[in-house]
Design a protein around this motif. Sequence first.
Motif, PDB file in Angstrom:
ATOM      1  N   GLN A 163       0.808  -1.230   0.000  1.00  0.00           N
ATOM      2  CA  GLN A 163       0.000   0.000   0.000  1.00  0.00           C
ATOM      3  C   GLN A 163       0.840   1.279   0.000  1.00  0.00           C
ATOM      4  OE1 GLN A 163      -0.219  -2.245   2.440  1.00  0.00           O
ATOM      5  NE2 GLN A 163      -0.427  -1.323   4.472  1.00  0.00           N
ATOM      6  N   PRO A 168      -4.805   1.637  -1.607  1.00  0.00           N
ATOM      7  CA  PRO A 168      -6.181   1.273  -1.977  1.00  0.00           C
ATOM      8  C   PRO A 168      -6.936   2.514  -2.458  1.00  0.00           C
ATOM      9  CG  PRO A 168      -5.602   0.273   0.118  1.00  0.00           C
ATOM     10  CD  PRO A 168      -4.487   1.221  -0.229  1.00  0.00           C
ATOM     11  N   ILE A 179     -10.652  -4.773  -0.023  1.00  0.00           N
ATOM     12  CA  ILE A 179      -9.239  -5.078  -0.277  1.00  0.00           C
ATOM     13  C   ILE A 179      -8.480  -5.330   1.019  1.00  0.00           C
ATOM     14  CG2 ILE A 179      -7.069  -4.029  -1.084  1.00  0.00           C
ATOM     15  CD1 ILE A 179      -8.881  -2.278  -2.865  1.00  0.00           C
TER      16      ILE A 179
END
Length: 317
Positions: A163, A168, A179
């Motif tokens: 990430q 996301p 997710i």
Amino acid sequence: QVDPKDYTFSGLKDQTVGRLPGKVAGQQFVIQDCENCSIYIFDHSATITIDDCVNCQIFLGPIKSSVFFRDCKDCKCIVACQQFRARDCRKLEVFLCCATQPIIESSTGMKFGCFQYYYPELALQFKDAGLSIFNNTWSNIHDFTPVSGENNWGLLPENAVVQDYVPPPSSEELKAVRISTDATRSIIPVTRGRRQKGSEESCLAVFFAGDYTTANARKLIDEMTGKGFQLVQTKEVLMKAEDAHRVFQQSASEFISLLEKGPVVALEFNGDGAVEGCQSTVNDVFSGTKVFVSKSKASASQDVDNFYNFADMQMGM
């Protein structure tokens, strides 16, 4: 009637765009001339081409055949595909799942890591794209245009967090996709690939086709990594009787009848005590299931070589 506009992102700047699960449904997709964009394809597709994109974050769900990056720079990507190609690219950082050897050409500053991602629809999308979650050669890069004395590609740091590269999505529509970027939940087992092994000792474990093969393989991975062993590589491949003799040697006859049911799933674990650790875990957890596990530390590295040499020939690597 398919409208190509529904399967194209072109000329976008400073936008977050994407497609939800079920919206691409195996069609081909085109991404071109985008700058400073976050792009998410949460579905499986036939092929994807990405041209002339700059400073974009891109997530691509399972691609049945190839993804081709051309003339892109400063992009961070998460990609699952059968074939990966990049040409005339600069500084791409890619968390990759690729069934065949990834290829780069006339590209520099390329960095690769192992695909790590989860959302509920992803497992079925891998199936629909005909991809095995166990066939991932993310770190075995072939550079068509090597420059002597320079390295056009390398691996992302081992502790790279997905990430931090491709966050996301923040848009309301895409937030509906549940997710997780937690490596332990990843649909693809996270492997060391070509990174330096931590120990001289590796162990081969092979599961045979059946209703629970995938679940069993995942369970063993969880148990072994939970004990501190490292998963080096995984492979799902069909074997014939003569392959069994080459790979399993003396114990081949035990397993030959199981090969007709479908492909085997093989796992290589690394770490001091891996053979003993794997044997005891298999005995404790899979007592009713036939599993091949290396017999001894002495034979284990040969088992690993025998299996993966055979598998690479099968996969035409």
